[in-house]
Design a protein around this motif. Sequence first.
Motif, PDB file in Angstrom:
ATOM      1  N   GLU A 116       0.821  -1.199   0.000  1.00 18.23           N
ATOM      2  CA  GLU A 116       0.000   0.000   0.000  1.00 18.23           C
ATOM      3  C   GLU A 116       0.864   1.261   0.000  1.00 18.23           C
ATOM      4  N   MET A 117       1.980   1.216   0.742  1.00 18.16           N
ATOM      5  CA  MET A 117       2.893   2.365   0.754  1.00 18.16           C
ATOM      6  C   MET A 117       3.499   2.571  -0.629  1.00 18.16           C
ATOM      7  N   ALA A 118       3.840   1.463  -1.291  1.00 14.84           N
ATOM      8  CA  ALA A 118       4.397   1.563  -2.638  1.00 14.84           C
ATOM      9  C   ALA A 118       3.381   2.175  -3.590  1.00 14.84           C
ATOM     10  N   ARG A 119       2.115   1.757  -3.472  1.00 11.88           N
ATOM     11  CA  ARG A 119       1.068   2.319  -4.327  1.00 11.88           C
ATOM     12  C   ARG A 119       0.937   3.823  -4.103  1.00 11.88           C
ATOM     13  N   LEU A 120       0.978   4.238  -2.827  1.00  7.15           N
ATOM     14  CA  LEU A 120       0.869   5.664  -2.514  1.00  7.15           C
ATOM     15  C   LEU A 120       2.044   6.447  -3.088  1.00  7.15           C
ATOM     16  N   LEU A 121       3.229   5.816  -3.101  1.00  6.24           N
ATOM     17  CA  LEU A 121       4.429   6.506  -3.570  1.00  6.24           C
ATOM     18  C   LEU A 121       4.474   6.629  -5.089  1.00  6.24           C
ATOM     19  N   SER A 122       4.119   5.534  -5.785  1.00  8.80           N
ATOM     20  CA  SER A 122       4.317   5.550  -7.233  1.00  8.80           C
ATOM     21  C   SER A 122       3.127   5.065  -8.034  1.00  8.80           C
ATOM     22  N   GLY A 123       2.089   4.586  -7.367  1.00 10.21           N
ATOM     23  CA  GLY A 123       0.940   4.068  -8.090  1.00 10.21           C
ATOM     24  C   GLY A 123       1.095   2.636  -8.503  1.00 10.21           C
ATOM     25  N   SER A 124       2.200   1.984  -8.134  1.00 10.96           N
ATOM     26  CA  SER A 124       2.422   0.581  -8.477  1.00 10.96           C
ATOM     27  C   SER A 124       3.166  -0.107  -7.348  1.00 10.96           C
ATOM     28  N   ASP A 125       3.303  -1.442  -7.437  1.00 11.44           N
ATOM     29  CA  ASP A 125       4.044  -2.174  -6.428  1.00 11.44           C
ATOM     30  C   ASP A 125       5.320  -2.761  -7.028  1.00 11.44           C
ATOM     31  N   SER A 126       5.980  -1.972  -7.858  1.00 10.77           N
ATOM     32  CA  SER A 126       7.249  -2.394  -8.454  1.00 10.77           C
ATOM     33  C   SER A 126       8.288  -2.580  -7.364  1.00 10.77           C
ATOM     34  N   GLU A 127       9.343  -3.276  -7.699  1.00 12.53           N
ATOM     35  CA  GLU A 127      10.383  -3.544  -6.706  1.00 12.53           C
ATOM     36  C   GLU A 127      11.016  -2.245  -6.212  1.00 12.53           C
ATOM     37  N   ALA A 128      11.180  -1.311  -7.122  1.00  9.36           N
ATOM     38  CA  ALA A 128      11.759  -0.026  -6.718  1.00  9.36           C
ATOM     39  C   ALA A 128      10.832   0.697  -5.740  1.00  9.36           C
ATOM     40  N   ALA A 129       9.527   0.666  -6.048  1.00 11.26           N
ATOM     41  CA  ALA A 129       8.570   1.320  -5.160  1.00 11.26           C
ATOM     42  C   ALA A 129       8.527   0.617  -3.807  1.00 11.26           C
ATOM     43  N   LEU A 130       8.603  -0.732  -3.825  1.00 13.13           N
ATOM     44  CA  LEU A 130       8.587  -1.475  -2.555  1.00 13.13           C
ATOM     45  C   LEU A 130       9.824  -1.165  -1.731  1.00 13.13           C
ATOM     46  N   THR A 131      10.978  -1.063  -2.422  1.00 13.88           N
ATOM     47  CA  THR A 131      12.220  -0.731  -1.708  1.00 13.88           C
ATOM     48  C   THR A 131      12.101   0.643  -1.057  1.00 13.88           C
ATOM     49  N   HIS A 132      11.571   1.598  -1.808  1.00 12.80           N
ATOM     50  CA  HIS A 132      11.369   2.948  -1.268  1.00 12.80           C
ATOM     51  C   HIS A 132      10.402   2.910  -0.081  1.00 12.80           C
ATOM     52  N   ALA A 133       9.319   2.107  -0.197  1.00 13.91           N
ATOM     53  CA  ALA A 133       8.332   2.009   0.875  1.00 13.91           C
ATOM     54  C   ALA A 133       8.969   1.436   2.135  1.00 13.91           C
ATOM     55  N   ARG A 134       9.805   0.385   1.973  1.00 16.23           N
ATOM     56  CA  ARG A 134      10.451  -0.215   3.146  1.00 16.23           C
ATOM     57  C   ARG A 134      11.386   0.783   3.815  1.00 16.23           C
ATOM     58  N   GLU A 135      12.121   1.528   2.993  1.00 19.03           N
ATOM     59  CA  GLU A 135      13.033   2.530   3.554  1.00 19.03           C
ATOM     60  C   GLU A 135      12.257   3.596   4.325  1.00 19.03           C
TER      61      GLU A 135
END
Length: 581
Positions: free
Chosen positions: A536-555
Amino acid sequence: MIEEMRLRDLGVIAEAVLPMGRGFTAITGETGAGKTMVVTGLGLLLGQRADSGAVRSGAPQAVVDGVWIVPAEGPVADRVREAGGDLEPAGDGTAALYVGRTISSEGRSRATVGGRSAPAGVLADLADELVVVHGQSDQLRLKSAAAQRDALDRFGGEPVAEALAAYREAYERWRAIDRELTTLTTDREARAREAEDLRAALEEIEQAAPQPGEDEQLAQRAERLAHAEELRLAAATAHEALSSEDDRPDVASLVGEARRALERAAAQDAALGDLADQVAELGYRATDLATALAAYLADLDETGPHELAAVEERRAVLAPLIRAHGSLDAAIELLETGSARLAELDDDGDRVERLAAELQEAASVLDDAATVLTERRTEAAKRLGEAVTAELRALAMPGARVEVSVTPGAESSAGRDEVAILLAPHPGADPRPVSRGASGGELSRVMLAIEVVIASTDPVPTFVFDEVDAGIGGAAAIEVGRRLARLARTSQVIAVTHLAQVAAFADNHLTVVKASDGSVTASSVRRLDGADREAEMARLLSGSDSEAALTHARELLASASADGDDAASASASSQARVKTG
């Protein structure tokens, strides 16, 4: 605090359970999923106006239920019991309060408080003690002078509250004396006429000296005297029939004859003896009636020819009193109470002098109270401006400066001060009222900064923020999230947000999930943990759950968690220093 809220058929939400609890709860979701309905449902539980348009399409009604954890004793518990509701013990001096609201598709609304039906106004009363809601309309309200003054007074704490209470007491006394004096002076001629009329009326009543019920007694007496001959003839005829003085048979002689006949035959049948006794009683009664009629005739004979004239003359004396006052009893009552009113009216001249002196004294007390209130507000305004400025630096407005001005204004029950919150958004800019100089994003941050600062002196059980992050992003959004988390250390915080930077700081993350079958959209609410929250954090950040977005969300989540741990440690160390200092 809000423990739980249940929604059914509200907007696009078919059915949802929102577990809240302590700390910071973030609510996210796709656009159109129904995040706003969460705030709408909460508003219904707080007594806001019901709108049938909020009922889900095709549903007969919308239902919102909530569980609040409140002090077992205090203003909230007292109001619930006053409305007939009950609280359920929850331990540690707290209790569970169950509230609900139902809205039909026709627009009818029903509220329940503590298991009992109650007006929606009861929910509104409870809301004043339980929660502060901030949305776009509340940001607009911050632009009003009254809201800015109230914010300053909340921050000023007990010193300002005491000064305001003393001022209001002095103000009400001054107003009361002023109203009384104004009434006396503007209505002087009318009061003089009232005194003159009252004095004449009292003199007339005193001269007549009426007695309670006298008019009715006189009316009865006049009626009797006017028909004296008819009454005499009727009474004489009845008396003669009962007890005649000539040889004609009368009731007494006939009854005596009947009694004697029965007594002679009673030896042969005891039943006749009982009948003889009854006939004897009849004879005694006839004799008593004859005696009473004789007395009545004697009384009629004693009335002289002039008595009727005397009665009518007395009635003529009382008639003007009855016409003037409505009844004789009212005239007698005026005689008993009018003297005090006349004394009050006759004292007007002296009262004007006394009230003028009292008004001058009250004005002096009011001036002193207003001066103290202004001094305490001015002192609090300086501290509030400095504290909010510091908060804005942390909210990505490093060059901003807030000043709170206290200037003379029109006298009212709230004092003689005009309070204005001024914002200089960057160095070199002149401070301007937030009502004119702040953008939407700036106003959101100013409002949040004010609440964070005020919470240290006037804590509120629950804060609800509806897209407080509107118009901001990046570093400013991270600082908004950090400040909401800080506010959640002393209050429950619920925030509807579309920014991952804000949601990352939440202790409890809920998402409104939208599903569609092609024709009907329905939403529900899920609590997020672990991988679901990262997605959900990845979606909020980039609109997708790509690996880059997930990495950013975890950070982002890790950074927020570390920030929270450092803040908690710093808070604990600070408290320890206070205790050992």
